[in-house]
Design a protein around this motif. Structure first.
Motif, PDB file in Angstrom:
ATOM      1  N   ALA A   1      32.668  36.565  34.456  1.00 41.02           N
ATOM      2  CA  ALA A   1      31.853  35.347  34.470  1.00 41.02           C
ATOM      3  C   ALA A   1      32.369  34.364  35.520  1.00 41.02           C
ATOM      4  CB  ALA A   1      31.853  34.702  33.088  1.00 41.02           C
ATOM      5  N   LEU A   2      33.686  34.250  35.646  1.00 44.10           N
ATOM      6  CA  LEU A   2      34.259  33.385  36.668  1.00 44.10           C
ATOM      7  C   LEU A   2      33.881  33.871  38.070  1.00 44.10           C
ATOM      8  CD1 LEU A   2      37.760  32.880  35.043  1.00 44.10           C
ATOM      9  CD2 LEU A   2      36.126  31.050  35.534  1.00 44.10           C
ATOM     10  N   PHE A   3      33.944  35.158  38.280  1.00 41.31           N
ATOM     11  CA  PHE A   3      33.566  35.730  39.576  1.00 41.31           C
ATOM     12  C   PHE A   3      32.073  35.507  39.839  1.00 41.31           C
ATOM     13  CE2 PHE A   3      32.177  39.360  42.201  1.00 41.31           C
ATOM     14  CZ  PHE A   3      32.937  39.102  43.334  1.00 41.31           C
ATOM     15  N   PHE A   4      31.250  35.696  38.825  1.00 40.73           N
ATOM     16  CA  PHE A   4      29.803  35.475  38.964  1.00 40.73           C
ATOM     17  C   PHE A   4      29.523  34.018  39.329  1.00 40.73           C
ATOM     18  CE2 PHE A   4      25.862  34.035  36.909  1.00 40.73           C
ATOM     19  CZ  PHE A   4      24.932  34.770  37.631  1.00 40.73           C
ATOM     20  N   ALA A   5      30.181  33.084  38.642  1.00 41.96           N
ATOM     21  CA  ALA A   5      29.964  31.664  38.925  1.00 41.96           C
ATOM     22  C   ALA A   5      30.410  31.322  40.347  1.00 41.96           C
ATOM     23  CB  ALA A   5      30.720  30.815  37.911  1.00 41.96           C
TER      24      ALA A   5
ATOM     25  N   GLY B   1      26.452  24.245  45.698  1.00 36.22           N
ATOM     26  CA  GLY B   1      27.283  24.697  44.586  1.00 36.22           C
ATOM     27  C   GLY B   1      26.988  23.972  43.304  1.00 36.22           C
ATOM     28  N   ASN B   2      27.999  23.336  42.743  1.00 38.80           N
ATOM     29  CA  ASN B   2      27.937  22.666  41.449  1.00 38.80           C
ATOM     30  C   ASN B   2      27.590  23.645  40.336  1.00 38.80           C
ATOM     31  OD1 ASN B   2      28.325  20.580  39.703  1.00 38.80           O
ATOM     32  ND2 ASN B   2      26.289  19.701  39.977  1.00 38.80           N
ATOM     33  N   ILE B   3      28.170  24.807  40.381  1.00 43.67           N
ATOM     34  CA  ILE B   3      28.043  25.792  39.311  1.00 43.67           C
ATOM     35  C   ILE B   3      29.260  25.617  38.418  1.00 43.67           C
ATOM     36  CG2 ILE B   3      27.911  28.249  38.739  1.00 43.67           C
ATOM     37  CD1 ILE B   3      25.486  27.299  40.280  1.00 43.67           C
ATOM     38  N   GLN B   4      29.033  25.560  37.129  1.00 40.12           N
ATOM     39  CA  GLN B   4      30.159  25.363  36.221  1.00 40.12           C
ATOM     40  C   GLN B   4      30.133  26.368  35.082  1.00 40.12           C
ATOM     41  OE1 GLN B   4      29.801  21.335  34.934  1.00 40.12           O
ATOM     42  NE2 GLN B   4      28.013  21.707  33.673  1.00 40.12           N
TER      43      GLN B   4
ATOM     44  N   SER C   1      41.663  28.026  44.367  1.00 44.88           N
ATOM     45  CA  SER C   1      40.827  28.772  45.314  1.00 44.88           C
ATOM     46  C   SER C   1      39.683  29.490  44.628  1.00 44.88           C
ATOM     47  CB  SER C   1      41.688  29.783  46.066  1.00 44.88           C
ATOM     48  OG  SER C   1      42.197  30.750  45.161  1.00 44.88           O
ATOM     49  N   GLY C   2      39.710  29.552  43.283  1.00 42.42           N
ATOM     50  CA  GLY C   2      38.688  30.263  42.519  1.00 42.42           C
ATOM     51  C   GLY C   2      39.152  31.625  42.061  1.00 42.42           C
ATOM     52  N   TYR C   3      40.316  32.048  42.509  1.00 48.21           N
ATOM     53  CA  TYR C   3      40.859  33.350  42.121  1.00 48.21           C
ATOM     54  C   TYR C   3      41.312  33.315  40.668  1.00 48.21           C
ATOM     55  CZ  TYR C   3      43.977  37.392  42.016  1.00 48.21           C
ATOM     56  OH  TYR C   3      44.589  38.556  41.680  1.00 48.21           O
ATOM     57  N   ALA C   4      40.864  34.268  39.860  1.00 48.70           N
ATOM     58  CA  ALA C   4      41.224  34.340  38.450  1.00 48.70           C
ATOM     59  C   ALA C   4      41.908  35.662  38.171  1.00 48.70           C
ATOM     60  CB  ALA C   4      39.973  34.205  37.581  1.00 48.70           C
TER      61      ALA C   4
END
Length: 151
Positions: free
Chosen positions: A49-53, A64-67, A145-148
């Protein structure tokens, strides 16, 4: 003259079967308890889900502004407060698995908001099992950076 017989004796067969049984018990016990499967499945779903967002935020021309929002057992991907139309979201975690999120941002400390470059607030997501999965947990670390990744 001695006649050779080919094959195994009964004692040899029983010994081999016992050794295989002992080895299988030892190896399967190291795989981990079965009750961790639900927590691990939830962990993998949240990372997806984090990768999809992140990918959705990077594709949008609106900046953007996807949460991602978390409740006790669901994960939602939202755009400007509205659900992103996808087949999987909101995602319900497996039964007996609850989630809590905490970002390093003091204002939105339970939401991960992705910008046009796929960046977000760093933070931690914790999954905890109850019932059949009691005693198991998983931690997901989200970098700025968005990496999970799972710890």
């Amino acid at each position: 003259m001695k006649k050779h017989t080919w094959g195994f004796s009964l004692i040899e067969l029983i010994t081999v079967m016992l050794l295989i049984g002992i080895l299988s018990v030892v190896l399967f016990s190291r795989l981990g308890p079965v009750n961790t499967a639900a927590v691990q499945s939830g962990r993998d779903d949240i990372i997806a889900a984090l990768f999809f967002a992140q990918q959705t935020a990077m594709m949008r021309s609106s900046g953007g502004n996807i949460q991602i929002e978390f409740t006790s057992n669901t994960v939602s991907v939202m755009e400007n407060g509205n659900p992103v139309t996808a087949d999987r979201y909101p995602l319900t975690l497996p039964q007996g698995v609850s989630v809590s999120a905490e970002t390093d941002d003091p204002v939105d400390d339970d939401k991960f908001i992705f910008d046009k470059l796929g960046r977000t607030q760093s933070g931690t997501i914790t999954l905890t099992g109850s019932g059949n999965t009691a005693g198991t947990s998983a931690v997901i670390r989200v970098e700025a950076s968005g990496y999970a990744y799972a710890n």
